[in-house]
Design an enzyme around this catalytic site. Structure first.
Site, PDB file in Angstrom:
ATOM      1  N   CYS A  50       0.824  -1.212   0.000  1.00  0.00           N
ATOM      2  CA  CYS A  50       0.000   0.000   0.000  1.00  0.00           C
ATOM      3  C   CYS A  50       0.856   1.259   0.000  1.00  0.00           C
ATOM      4  CB  CYS A  50      -0.944   0.005   1.202  1.00  0.00           C
ATOM      5  SG  CYS A  50      -0.127   0.040   2.808  1.00  0.00           S
ATOM      6  N   GLU A 192      -4.170  -9.314   6.529  1.00  0.00           N
ATOM      7  CA  GLU A 192      -3.451  -8.984   7.758  1.00  0.00           C
ATOM      8  C   GLU A 192      -3.871  -7.630   8.320  1.00  0.00           C
ATOM      9  OE1 GLU A 192       1.155  -8.858   9.421  1.00  0.00           O
ATOM     10  OE2 GLU A 192       0.781  -8.676   7.273  1.00  0.00           O
TER      11      GLU A 192
END
Length: 434
Positions: A50, A192
């Protein structure tokens, strides 16, 4: 052989740019094969998270290799190179090694000390190994990076004061709403980040947590772990009105929540405020949602202020970690140097020895009445002369630092004597101990 890095991160590009060049983790074979098919690129690993997109590669043509990878990133994602290039950074040699060691050790992260990046690089390396785009150099390079990260985590306290992106997202929600005990959370995704967010939201005492994912079984598994409610992804629009806080982190290549969806959602909520946290790259939520009254949308780039907590303590520990990185760079380059130097020395000695033996054989064959033992003495004499001649260049090669000078010496010797350097032996490829 040179290691190069080309990429961009949260430090050089906003999420609007990063998402344009992100790679889907389940579709890595095609881009990896495309990179190693580029001229003069021999190995490649792609890291896409990200906060960063980076390509690690090996090449003998540093400038050309970097240019080709930049062009690949632009062409593969249909982004104009002139738009992309101002956000890109590139490194080679020690600078490339330092960068990757720092990234793996979470020294270059938005949240210094967070553990997620190491797992993400390991996953990226796993794809490269699976699709055979990495070889002996990047294999050793990344294993060394993992070793450096382990040293940093065990020998410093850099992780003890760190906050994860998920934690930062929860802290941001607390700043917006204050009390969260009467708030319901919807997590979109079951990876996660959503797992960490679920843990932090539960710890803050939210009223309830719902989890949805394209694969319902994964939503069920995460929901069961945190006593949350699983929701079928197809029911997302019907579920949104029940949520006060929505955190989204999927791998979708397109928006899953649009501005046009929100009018009906808010009507059903009687226009009570909704707080969206989009930590996906590419983004999950259309940025136009932020234009809708009572909708408040934040992206991963908005978390910088939250992660500044404990910054001074992390700076002290980061300095210790940087020293470990510098130490490990030297060890790695000692190994990398041997890949070029040792085979060249072997080839040089073989070349000289073949000439020595050929000339000695001609001399002896034309020498009548050679005294007993003379052949053995001549062999020893010519061998000693050869060793004397080769001592200086061999010593210089062994002690010079890895880098551009090393490449120049090695290439010069190979060209001057037309050396054929074959595959390196296993002895020469021995890895440094972690």
């Amino acid at each position: 052989m040179n290691i190069i890095v080309v990429g961009l991160s949260h430090k050089t590009a906003a999420v609007e740019i990063r998402e344009k060049v992100a790679f889907a983790p389940t579709q890595m074979e095609k881009p990896l094969q495309a990179v190693v098919a580029l001229p003069d690129i021999t190995e490649a690993v792609i890291v896409s998270t990200c906060n960063r997109v980076e390509i690690y590669a090996t090449t003998r043509d540093v400038a050309g290799g970097m240019a080709r990878i930049k062009r690949f990133l632009a062409d593969y994602h249909n982004v104009p190179l002139e738009l992309l290039e101002k956000h890109l950074y590139s490194y080679h040699g020690e600078d490339a090694t330092r960068h990757v060691f720092r990234v793996a050790s979470s020294l270059d992260s938005m949240v210094v000390g967070e553990p997620q990046i190491l797992g993400q690089i390991k996953t990226s390396y796993g794809y490269a190994a699976e699709y055979k785009s990495s070889g002996i150099i990047l294999n050793r390079f990344l294993h060394k990076a993992f070793s450096v990260a382990k040293r940093v985590r065990t020998e410093t306290k850099i992780a003890s004061s760190a906050v994860s992106v998920a934690f930062a997202a929860v802290e941001l929600a607390k700043k917006i709403f204050g009390e969260l005990s009467d708030k319901t959370v919807l997590l979109i995704g079951a990876g996660e980040m959503c797992e960490l967010a679920a843990k932090h939201f539960i710890n803050t005492g939210v009223r309830g947590v719902m989890v949805t994912n394209r694969t319902y079984e994964r939503a069920e598994k995460l929901a069961e772990e945190f006593d949350a409610k699983p929701v079928h992804f197809e029911a997302l629009m019907e579920t949104l009105p029940k949520a006060d806080i929505i955190l989204s982190s999927t791998g979708a290549p397109h928006f899953i929540i649009h501005e046009k969806d929100m009018e009906e959602v808010l009507r059903r909520r009687k226009h009570k405020p909704m707080f969206f946290i989009d930590i996906a790259v590419p983004r999950d939520i259309d940025p136009k949602v932020n234009n809708v009254e009572n909708c408040y949308l934040y992206t991963v780039d908005d978390l910088n202020g939250v992660v500044a907590t404990n910054l001074e303590q992390r700076k002290v520990e980061a300095a210790k970690a940087e020293a470990i990185v510098e130490q490990e760079i030297g060890q790695f380059f000692k190994w990398l140097s041997s890949l070029e130097v040792t085979p060249t020395i072997v080839a040089l000695r073989t070349h000289f020895d073949e000439i020595r033996k050929a000339e000695l054989s001609k001399t002896i064959s034309g020498w009548k009445d050679l005294p007993p033992g003379a052949e053995k003495k001549l062999d020893a004499l010519t061998n000693a002369i050869m060793n004397k001649l080769l001592h200086q260049p061999t010593s210089v090669l062994k002690r010079i630092d890895q880098g551009n000078r090393n490449d120049l010496y090695v290439d010069a010797l190979r060209n001057l004597f037309d050396l054929e350097v074959g595959g390196e032996s296993q002895d020469n490829m021995m890895e440094l101990e972690d």
